[in-house]
Design a protein around this motif. Structure first.
Motif, PDB file in Angstrom:
ATOM      1  N   UNK A  73      58.165  16.954   1.187  1.00  0.00           N
ATOM      2  CA  UNK A  73      57.643  17.180  -0.158  1.00  0.00           C
ATOM      3  C   UNK A  73      57.922  18.634  -0.474  1.00  0.00           C
ATOM      4  N   UNK A  74      58.531  18.899  -1.643  1.00  0.00           N
ATOM      5  CA  UNK A  74      58.899  20.280  -1.980  1.00  0.00           C
ATOM      6  C   UNK A  74      58.706  20.556  -3.462  1.00  0.00           C
ATOM      7  N   UNK A  75      58.349  21.812  -3.751  1.00  0.00           N
ATOM      8  CA  UNK A  75      58.362  22.314  -5.125  1.00  0.00           C
ATOM      9  C   UNK A  75      59.687  23.038  -5.272  1.00  0.00           C
ATOM     10  N   UNK A  76      60.650  22.402  -5.942  1.00  0.00           N
ATOM     11  CA  UNK A  76      61.990  22.966  -6.008  1.00  0.00           C
ATOM     12  C   UNK A  76      62.102  24.134  -6.983  1.00  0.00           C
ATOM     13  N   UNK A  77      60.994  24.486  -7.638  1.00  0.00           N
ATOM     14  CA  UNK A  77      61.012  25.637  -8.526  1.00  0.00           C
ATOM     15  C   UNK A  77      60.550  26.910  -7.820  1.00  0.00           C
ATOM     16  N   UNK A  78      60.180  26.804  -6.529  1.00  0.00           N
ATOM     17  CA  UNK A  78      59.677  27.957  -5.782  1.00  0.00           C
ATOM     18  C   UNK A  78      60.352  28.019  -4.415  1.00  0.00           C
ATOM     19  N   UNK A  79      60.590  29.223  -3.951  1.00  0.00           N
ATOM     20  CA  UNK A  79      61.175  29.413  -2.629  1.00  0.00           C
ATOM     21  C   UNK A  79      60.147  29.098  -1.547  1.00  0.00           C
ATOM     22  N   UNK A  80      60.576  28.438  -0.488  1.00  0.00           N
ATOM     23  CA  UNK A  80      59.754  28.144   0.688  1.00  0.00           C
ATOM     24  C   UNK A  80      58.478  27.374   0.376  1.00  0.00           C
ATOM     25  N   UNK A  81      58.489  26.546  -0.663  1.00  0.00           N
ATOM     26  CA  UNK A  81      57.321  25.740  -1.015  1.00  0.00           C
ATOM     27  C   UNK A  81      57.598  24.287  -0.646  1.00  0.00           C
ATOM     28  N   UNK A  82      57.452  23.955   0.643  1.00  0.00           N
ATOM     29  CA  UNK A  82      57.718  22.605   1.109  1.00  0.00           C
ATOM     30  C   UNK A  82      56.887  22.312   2.348  1.00  0.00           C
ATOM     31  N   UNK A  83      56.768  21.044   2.653  1.00  0.00           N
ATOM     32  CA  UNK A  83      56.142  20.601   3.899  1.00  0.00           C
ATOM     33  C   UNK A  83      56.834  19.326   4.320  1.00  0.00           C
ATOM     34  N   UNK A  84      56.739  19.007   5.599  1.00  0.00           N
ATOM     35  CA  UNK A  84      57.377  17.788   6.090  1.00  0.00           C
ATOM     36  C   UNK A  84      56.563  17.178   7.211  1.00  0.00           C
ATOM     37  N   UNK A  85      56.827  15.925   7.461  1.00  0.00           N
ATOM     38  CA  UNK A  85      56.212  15.190   8.569  1.00  0.00           C
ATOM     39  C   UNK A  85      57.176  14.085   8.964  1.00  0.00           C
ATOM     40  N   UNK A  86      56.955  13.498  10.120  1.00  0.00           N
ATOM     41  CA  UNK A  86      57.796  12.377  10.528  1.00  0.00           C
ATOM     42  C   UNK A  86      57.613  11.245   9.528  1.00  0.00           C
ATOM     43  N   UNK A  87      58.720  10.672   9.096  1.00  0.00           N
ATOM     44  CA  UNK A  87      58.677   9.625   8.080  1.00  0.00           C
ATOM     45  C   UNK A  87      57.809   8.438   8.520  1.00  0.00           C
ATOM     46  N   UNK A  88      57.833   8.108   9.785  1.00  0.00           N
ATOM     47  CA  UNK A  88      57.022   6.985  10.278  1.00  0.00           C
ATOM     48  C   UNK A  88      55.527   7.253  10.161  1.00  0.00           C
ATOM     49  N   UNK A  89      55.117   8.532  10.121  1.00  0.00           N
ATOM     50  CA  UNK A  89      53.701   8.897  10.017  1.00  0.00           C
ATOM     51  C   UNK A  89      53.237   9.083   8.579  1.00  0.00           C
ATOM     52  N   UNK A  90      54.161   9.098   7.618  1.00  0.00           N
ATOM     53  CA  UNK A  90      53.812   9.312   6.211  1.00  0.00           C
ATOM     54  C   UNK A  90      53.056   8.101   5.669  1.00  0.00           C
ATOM     55  N   UNK A  91      52.027   8.334   4.846  1.00  0.00           N
ATOM     56  CA  UNK A  91      51.303   7.203   4.266  1.00  0.00           C
ATOM     57  C   UNK A  91      52.196   6.411   3.323  1.00  0.00           C
ATOM     58  N   UNK A  92      51.977   5.127   3.274  1.00  0.00           N
ATOM     59  CA  UNK A  92      52.736   4.272   2.364  1.00  0.00           C
ATOM     60  C   UNK A  92      52.120   4.337   0.969  1.00  0.00           C
ATOM     61  N   UNK A  93      52.868   3.926  -0.018  1.00  0.00           N
ATOM     62  CA  UNK A  93      52.361   3.916  -1.379  1.00  0.00           C
ATOM     63  C   UNK A  93      51.132   3.041  -1.502  1.00  0.00           C
ATOM     64  N   UNK A  94      51.129   1.930  -0.808  1.00  0.00           N
ATOM     65  CA  UNK A  94      49.968   1.029  -0.835  1.00  0.00           C
ATOM     66  C   UNK A  94      48.729   1.724  -0.294  1.00  0.00           C
TER      67      UNK A  94
END
Length: 55
Positions: free
Chosen positions: A31-52
């Motif tokens: 997840x990133x704010x592409x309008x700002x430098x270094x404004x992002x975070x990440x996690x393993x895709x398998x651990x990300x919550x689903x939309x549901x």
């Protein structure tokens, strides 16, 4: 007057994506704010919550 640091303006753009990697730990969800430098975070895709799960 205090400002809300979490408020959105029309200049901020938040995006999310799956980043495929060659690493053995699998894909990353970013997840990133592409309008700002270094404004992002990440996690393993398998651990990300689903939309549901967000409902």
């Amino acid at each position: 007057m205090a400002t809300n640091p979490h408020a959105m303006t029309e200049n901020e753009t938040i995006v999310g994506s799956i980043d495929s990697t060659d690493a053995s730990d699998g894909d990353a969800y970013v997840i990133a704010d592409i309008s700002a430098d270094d404004a992002w975070l990440s996690m393993q895709a398998d651990d990300a919550p689903t939309l549901t799960a967000w409902r």
